[in-house]
Scaffold this motif. Structure first.
Motif, mmCIF file in Angstrom:
data_model
loop_
_atom_site.group_PDB
_atom_site.id
_atom_site.type_symbol
_atom_site.label_atom_id
_atom_site.label_comp_id
_atom_site.label_asym_id
_atom_site.label_seq_id
_atom_site.Cartn_x
_atom_site.Cartn_y
_atom_site.Cartn_z
ATOM 1 N N VAL A 98 0.851 -1.184 0.000
ATOM 2 C CA VAL A 98 0.000 0.000 0.000
ATOM 3 C C VAL A 98 0.888 1.236 0.000
ATOM 4 N N SER A 124 -0.721 8.077 -3.069
ATOM 5 C CA SER A 124 -0.626 8.648 -4.411
ATOM 6 C C SER A 124 0.639 9.497 -4.528
ATOM 7 N N ARG A 147 -1.380 -6.280 -15.260
ATOM 8 C CA ARG A 147 -2.142 -5.965 -14.057
ATOM 9 C C ARG A 147 -3.621 -6.182 -14.325
ATOM 10 N N ALA A 154 -7.245 -4.976 -12.432
ATOM 11 C CA ALA A 154 -8.009 -4.289 -11.403
ATOM 12 C C ALA A 154 -9.378 -4.961 -11.264
ATOM 13 N N PRO A 176 -4.035 6.394 -7.923
ATOM 14 C CA PRO A 176 -5.055 5.441 -7.456
ATOM 15 C C PRO A 176 -5.496 4.465 -8.550
ATOM 16 N N ASP A 200 -3.725 3.007 -10.561
ATOM 17 C CA ASP A 200 -2.734 1.938 -10.708
ATOM 18 C C ASP A 200 -3.026 0.764 -9.766
ATOM 19 N N THR A 201 -4.004 0.920 -8.890
ATOM 20 C CA THR A 201 -4.365 -0.146 -7.970
ATOM 21 C C THR A 201 -4.821 -1.383 -8.727
ATOM 22 N N GLN A 253 -0.406 -7.736 -4.900
ATOM 23 C CA GLN A 253 -1.368 -6.635 -4.825
ATOM 24 C C GLN A 253 -0.655 -5.300 -4.640
ATOM 25 N N THR A 288 -1.810 -1.349 -3.977
ATOM 26 C CA THR A 288 -2.922 -0.468 -3.646
ATOM 27 C C THR A 288 -2.384 0.945 -3.465
ATOM 28 N N VAL A 289 -2.941 1.885 -4.216
ATOM 29 C CA VAL A 289 -2.518 3.272 -4.142
ATOM 30 C C VAL A 289 -3.666 4.077 -3.551
ATOM 31 N N SER A 290 -3.422 4.695 -2.416
ATOM 32 C CA SER A 290 -4.460 5.472 -1.749
ATOM 33 C C SER A 290 -4.363 6.936 -2.167
#
Length: 117
Positions: free
Chosen positions: A11, A14, A38, A40, A88, A90-91, A112, A114-116
């Motif tokens: 994680v 951004s 990837r 999503a 985000p 890119d998640t 995994q 995850t970009v917040s």
């Protein structure tokens, strides 16, 4: 036993960076092109980067060009994906794959990212 094992996901906020690695075993990595894909949630799997077996000029999707860098070390049997300025969108679950004549021969299990925001 053929294996591709990804690592380095996690994680990140951004604008941050992550480096994914893929370790190959059980086959001759230098006989295959390598791709990073990837997927999503709710979307099809897409290729974001690829590199020929000899490490020639890489190819990137428009969505990651200028931010992601693929590299390979055939002697160490590893492939990397440096991801900068993450967004985000890119998640996704990221997969490495060994490709031969444009077809995927082997897949990794995925990691995994995850970009917040």
């Amino acid at each position: 036993q053929v294996r591709l094992v990804e690592s380095g996901g996690g994680v990140v906020q951004s604008g941050g960076s992550l480096k994914l690695s893929c370790a190959a075993s059980g086959f001759s990595l230098d006989q295959y092109a390598i791709g990073w894909f990837r997927q999503a949630p709710g979307k099809e799997r897409e290729r974001v980067a690829c590199m020929s077996m000899t490490g020639g000029v890489p190819i990137y999707s428009d969505s990651v060009s200028g931010r992601f860098t693929i590299s390979r070390d055939n002697t160490k049997r590893t492939v990397n994906l440096q991801m900068n300025n993450l967004k985000p969108e890119d998640t996704a679950v990221y997969y490495c794959a060994a490709e031969f004549i444009g077809m995927v021969g082997y897949w990794g299990q995925g990691t995994q990212v995850t970009v917040s925001s």
